[in-house]
Design a protein around this motif. Structure first.
Motif, short mmCIF file in Angstrom:
data_model
loop_
_atom_site.label_atom_id
_atom_site.label_comp_id
_atom_site.label_asym_id
_atom_site.label_seq_id
_atom_site.Cartn_x
_atom_site.Cartn_y
_atom_site.Cartn_z
N THR A 59 -15.13 19.17 -47.59
CA THR A 59 -14.75 19.83 -46.34
C THR A 59 -14.35 21.27 -46.62
O THR A 59 -13.69 21.56 -47.61
N ASN A 87 -8.72 29.30 -42.25
CA ASN A 87 -7.47 29.77 -41.66
C ASN A 87 -7.81 30.40 -40.31
O ASN A 87 -8.53 31.40 -40.25
N GLU A 114 -12.07 24.18 -45.15
CA GLU A 114 -10.98 24.45 -44.22
C GLU A 114 -10.85 25.96 -44.05
O GLU A 114 -10.87 26.70 -45.04
N ILE A 148 -13.49 22.76 -40.76
CA ILE A 148 -12.40 22.59 -39.80
C ILE A 148 -11.40 23.73 -39.95
O ILE A 148 -11.41 24.46 -40.93
N TYR A 149 -10.52 23.85 -38.95
CA TYR A 149 -9.41 24.80 -39.04
C TYR A 149 -8.20 24.09 -39.63
O TYR A 149 -7.94 22.93 -39.32
N ASN A 150 -7.46 24.80 -40.47
CA ASN A 150 -6.20 24.30 -41.00
C ASN A 150 -5.14 25.34 -40.69
O ASN A 150 -5.11 26.41 -41.31
N GLY A 164 -9.58 30.61 -46.51
CA GLY A 164 -10.21 29.29 -46.44
C GLY A 164 -10.12 28.59 -47.77
O GLY A 164 -9.70 29.18 -48.78
N TYR A 219 -12.08 25.05 -50.06
CA TYR A 219 -13.02 23.94 -50.11
C TYR A 219 -12.33 22.76 -50.77
O TYR A 219 -11.72 22.91 -51.83
N GLU A 279 -14.14 24.02 -33.20
CA GLU A 279 -14.66 23.55 -34.48
C GLU A 279 -16.16 23.26 -34.44
O GLU A 279 -16.83 23.36 -35.46
#
Length: 154
Positions: A48, A52, A50, A30-32, A40, A42, A6
């Motif tokens: 943030t 994929n 996020e 960040i990664y989700n 991805g 927002y 990250e």
């Protein structure tokens, strides 16, 4: 591209932000791992981005950069108090100005998921479905035409 940690992801997002938008990215990327159908997203409440993680492992750098640019369009417009949603004119104009994609490509691993393919007899629109469709009950959503199974796949 292999999965970045990250810290590296945040550095890349900041670098892309400076290169394409001329503005710094101050917040967090960040990664989700729970994201399934998108590259991805927002989150305005947290400011943030996020991502994929599957998109970093299954696609090349160009696709990842496109997803980051798309999410940065949301981010920068939100920070500036402008329309940052998909339907807003400001968002569409910024996508065009930065050369950001409107949608990301589907994951190659998700493409294999569809077991049934239906084609409209009238307009030729293709429907890919995981579950079977009752052809006596459903019609084409575009033109109301009759649907038929594609015998090659479904």
């Amino acid at each position: 591209m292999s999965l970045l940690d990250e810290k590296d992801l945040n550095e890349i997002v900041h670098e892309i932000s400076m290169r394409f938008f001329g503005k710094p990215f101050y917040d967090n990327a960040i990664y989700n791992h729970r994201l399934r159908t998108t590259g991805g997203r927002y989150i305005p409440a947290k400011r943030t981005i996020e991502m994929n993680p599957k998109y970093t492992s299954e696609f090349d750098d160009e696709e990842l950069i496109g997803i980051i640019k798309h999410e940065l369009c949301h981010y920068h417009l939100h920070v500036e108090g402008k329309g940052f949603r998909h339907g807003d004119r400001d968002f569409k104009n910024l996508l065009k100005a930065t050369g950001s994609p409107r949608h990301c490509s589907p994951l190659p691993s998700a493409e294999k998921r569809f077991k049934h393919i239906y084609i409209c007899k009238n307009c030729g629109h293709v429907y890919r479905r995981v579950r079977r469709v009752n052809l006596a009950k459903y019609r084409c959503g575009k033109c109301r035409g009759e649907l038929v199974r594609d015998n090659k796949k479904g």
